[in-house]
Design an enzyme around this catalytic site. Structure first.
Site, PDB file in Angstrom:
ATOM      1  N   PHE A 184       0.813  -1.241   0.000  1.00 43.45           N
ATOM      2  CA  PHE A 184       0.000   0.000   0.000  1.00 43.45           C
ATOM      3  C   PHE A 184       0.835   1.275   0.000  1.00 43.45           C
ATOM      4  O   PHE A 184       2.057   1.221   0.051  1.00 43.45           O
ATOM      5  CB  PHE A 184      -1.100  -0.020   1.061  1.00 43.45           C
ATOM      6  N   GLU A 185       0.132   2.377  -0.183  1.00 38.91           N
ATOM      7  CA  GLU A 185       0.787   3.689  -0.310  1.00 38.91           C
ATOM      8  C   GLU A 185       1.730   3.702  -1.524  1.00 38.91           C
ATOM      9  O   GLU A 185       2.798   4.290  -1.502  1.00 38.91           O
ATOM     10  CB  GLU A 185       1.576   3.972   0.985  1.00 38.91           C
TER      11      GLU A 185
END
Lengths: 594, 257
Positions: free
Chosen positions: A404-405
């Site tokens: 993620f990110e």
């Protein structure tokens, strides 16, 4: 709280300029207040979160809400919120330490991080006065909780490919949003969502959406591999009515918010990675000291020592690099005036400046974390596979961090891409340096290095920068604009850049420590630095070789490889011996020590 | 109310004690507020919140004690006093500390003084009671509950696991035992406010004392670590034989009989 520094550093500038030790922030510079803030966070986690860990893992999210409220009472939600909106307006070092210590809380750290980071920061940085007045005081206390909704089933890395639409209603009072936002952290209980949608199908725009607005609902709780203690659901928008005053930032400029918030999210994830790695070292060391096989605590076995030392060495380098980035942010954002801070574009510019550092920290520190928890499980043997041991959860919780990110692959692509953009705009003299280097290499001879502490490491760092520039320069020459397609080469360049940043950060931190408290009290730091630099340098050499071979051929390639050999010639240190020394201190202290 | 707390900094409970040249190595060690003093600070803050007044935390220590004082201020104490003996005293004992505190309290209006039951380092438990004696006020040790009503204090104290109920009057000195309360940890706003709270630094000079007045009455003869714990022994066989063997081991090996 932090010392003000006069010099401003350009994002990515580390590759072409030399930085001195006093110009970088290191963990040794933290003040007593910083330490107290860290300690309060740690005690909060140990006294409040750990006793209900099991409940959180079982999706009892009313406990998450209670915990966030309690965090609000202690001020752990308001660090990044300005005082005038009910926050504490602490420096970036304080909020980073909160993030680091919060990583001890396992999946709950994701709930906290999503609320204070990607949930609240878009309003802090890009909200207008009314929006800040309306939302921030409640977000700073935890009375209202926040979430961030960017990803969709069909758009992950390609965030701008979002399908969610927004259409102004006839009365001109509301935007009507339709679409599905996927994997939304905190969605079980969040009151406020920052949602991205395209107005009229093309203008990518951010909105502040309240759970109570008509047409807003959430789907079923996802069943995840890890971070089970955090809530993840789909946010469903069915003719959701969002008042026009809830448009966040400018219409059609949502990507500015999205990308900059991601930058912040990335360095915060990196800090969490470092915190998690330290915890992994601690639980693994404690276990290794307790566990006996063949009548011997397994920490006495050299392979176990090697694992602890390797993880700790990498932790030291990443910790140094991540807090160096925190220092850069603190300096840049700390130097903005009140007016500039209220001007989203100024903030965006300041954050975007360090996009390279944020991405590098993200992939390096999250891979450190995965390495650390993997070895920690291994040290636990079969017990590490059992849920009674914390390390089992840590192993599962770690994996998402590389995804993620921005996946680590996407983040690696960002680094050379951003370097190129900065070079083209004339912000960084990369091309000039690369050209000068090619001439220099023809006549260059390996240098003699003294025995002074860090002398060899500084020398290797200098050469590593040259190797990085050489490889990037040759591949850019060969492929020109098509380099974008050569993803394997881009990754090599990204890895070299990140290794250089980590190496340099470790060296400067150790140098600063030697300058301030002397060599005797910096022994462990020196060992970490020597080992990291030696190993990172070897990795850089391998990346460079592969890159050059894929970019050049014939005599020209032979010449380049010859230059690489000259640049890499050095007397290698005895890594095995140094790692044994590193491990001895860790085993003695029962935890990561510097 | 004028509420005072006697605080000492001690080694972190997780710290490993190392002896170097007959002295405990302090270099690089982490220090904390003596855990029993934390109960005292917490109780003081509660009394202040219920009855009004001001909490002053006093320590006899060195430059580094400021950190623990700031922590006490961050928890909610109002003022801190550091009596810095670093330049004046090489050796000190409970007598020295009491003498210094006595001089300090000469000029103070006191309603109640709270201290830890013992410090976890030297664990003498003397400073509180001896100070009360010097100040000629009543004292109650190892308290687990405290209620104040006007000038009357109703106290429960821990007596080796049993409870003793005591009624006494202010001014008063108490020493605090585990179970009295659950000390809070400082909130972030508390930490920020602590920076601006007054922290007064005194030397023994300022209390009209000189080194001779506070010279230690005790002498440390030797400092050593407890012997390493050896592996236990499991006796086997008939119970009677085991008892015989045990008695003989207690005589010959352990030499306790």
């Amino acid at each position: 709280m932090s010392e003000t520094k006069e010099k401003m550093f350009k994002g990515g500038g580390f590759l072409v300029e030399d930085v001195s030790a006093e110009d970088v922030l290191t963990p040794e510079d933290f003040t007593d207040e910083h330490e107290m803030i860290a300690k309060t966070t740690e005690e909060y986690v140990k006294n409040e979160v750990w006793p209900v860990s099991e409940n959180l893992e079982n999706h009892e999210f009313d406990k998450s809400v209670d915990l966030l409220n309690k965090a609000g009472e202690l001020g752990l939600l308001g660090a990044d919120v300005p005082e005038e909106y009910g926050g504490l307006e602490l420096d970036k070092i304080s909020s980073s330490l909160i993030t680091e210590k919060m990583s001890l809380a396992g999946g709950f750290s994701i709930s906290h991080g999503a609320h204070v980071g990607i949930g609240s920061l878009p309003i802090v940085f890009f909200g207008n006065e009314d929006q800040k007045q309306k939302y921030l005081p409640a977000l700073a206390t935890g009375e209202k909780l926040a979430a961030y909704a960017l990803t969709e089933p069909g758009s992950g890395s390609d965030a701008l490919g979002a399908k969610t639409t927004a259409k102004l209603n006839e009365a001109g009072t509301h935007y009507i949003l339709n679409g599905e936002k996927q994997w939304i952290t905190n969605s079980a209980f969040a009151d406020v969502f920052v949602v991205y949608a395209k107005i009229d199908g093309d203008k990518f725009t951010a909105f502040i959406v309240e759970r109570e607005f008509p047409g807003v609902s959430t789907g079923a709780e996802e069943k995840k591999m890890g971070i089970k203690a955090s809530s993840t659901r789909t946010l469903i928008l069915e003719d959701a009515e969002v008042p026009v005053e809830n448009v966040l930032g400018e219409i059609g400029r949502g990507h500015i918010i999205a990308f900059n918030i991601l930058n912040v999210g990335r360095y915060k994830l990196a800090i969490g990675g470092v915190g998690g790695a330290k915890r992994a070292i601690e639980v693994a060391t404690q276990y290794a000291n307790e566990r006996k096989q063949f009548n011997t605590p397994i920490s006495q076995f050299r392979l176990i020592q090697e694992k602890l030392a390797s993880v700790a060495t990498n932790t030291y380098a990443n910790e140094s690099a991540v807090y160096r980035t925190v220092g850069l942010f603190e300096q840049r954002l700390g130097n903005l005036s009140k007016e500039q801070l209220n001007e989203g574009n100024e903030v965006a510019k300041s954050i975007a400046e360090y996009a390279i550092e944020c991405s590098m920290n993200k992939y390096m520190a999250t891979e450190l974390l995965d390495f650390a928890v993997d070895e920690a499980v291994q040290i636990h043997g079969g017990y590490g596979f059992m849920q009674e041991y914390e390390v089992e959860r840590m192993y599962r919780d770690s994996r998402i961090n590389r995804i993620f990110e921005g996946t680590n692959e996407i983040n690696r692509m960002i680094v050379p891409g951003t370097f190129m953009k900065k070079a083209m705009k004339g912000e960084l003299p990369l091309l000039q340096k690369a050209q000068g280097l090619q001439e220099e290499l023809m006549t260059m001879m390996p240098e003699q290095v003294d025995d002074e502490p860090l002398e060899q490491e500084f020398y290797l760092l200098k050469n590593a920068k040259k190797i990085g520039l050489l490889s990037a320069g040759i591949s850019a020459q060969k492929y020109g604009e098509k380099l974008e397609q050569e993803q394997e080469l881009l990754v090599n360049i990204a890895d070299m850049a990140a290794e250089i940043y980590n190496m340099e950060s470790a060296i400067l931190r150790t140098q600063k420590s030697i300058d301030n408290v002397g060599l005797d009290k910096s022994e462990q730091k020196l060992l970490y630095t020597q080992v990291y630099v030696e190993e990172a340098f070897n990795r850089i050499e391998a990346h460079a070789k592969e890159t050059l071979i894929a970019s050049d051929s014939g005599d020209s390639l032979r010449m380049m490889l010859g230059a690489l050999r000259k640049l890499t010639r050095h007397d290698p240190i005895n890594v095995i011996e140094k790692k044994r020394q590193i491990a001895a201190s860790i085993i003695d202290a029962d935890k990561y020590v510097v | 109310m004028n509420i005072f707390v006697l605080m000492k900094k001690t080694f972190d409970t997780e710290e490993k004690i190392q002896i170097n040249g007959g002295v405990i190595e302090e270099d690089g060690a982490e220090f904390i507020i003596n855990p029993y003093d934390e109960y005292a600070i917490e109780e003081a803050i509660k009394i202040r919140d219920d009855h009004g007044g001001e909490v002053t935390v006093v320590t006899v220590g060195n430059e580094e004690s400021e950190k623990q004082l700031r922590t006490a201020l961050a928890m909610g104490a109002d003022k801190a006093v550091l009596i810095n003996t670093e330049d004046d005293l090489e050796e000190s004992d409970q007598y020295s500390t009491v003498r210094i505190l006595e001089a300090y309290f000469e000029d103070q209006e006191v309603d109640i003084i709270l201290a830890g039951n013992v410090a976890i380092d030297k664990a003498s438990g003397q400073v509180g009671p001896r100070l009360a004696d010097k100040l000629d006020i009543p004292y109650v040790t190892t308290i687990t509950n405290l209620e104040i009503d006007g000038d009357t204090a109703n106290i429960v104290r821990d007596v080796e696991g049993d409870e003793e109920k005591i009624e006494t009057s202010l001014p008063l000195l108490v020493t605090c035992q585990q179970g009295l309360n659950e000390p809070r940890y400082p909130s972030l706003p508390g930490i920020m406010k602590a920076k601006k709270k007054p922290l007064e630094e005194l030397e023994i000079d300022d209390l009209d004392l000189d080194e001779d007045d506070v010279e230690a009455k005790t002498e440390t003869v030797e400092v050593f670590l407890p012997p390493e714990k050896e592996a236990g022994k499991v006796l086997e066989g008939e119970t009677d034989d085991q008892v015989k063997e045990l008695v003989s081991l207690l005589k010959s090996e352990a030499k306790v009989l």
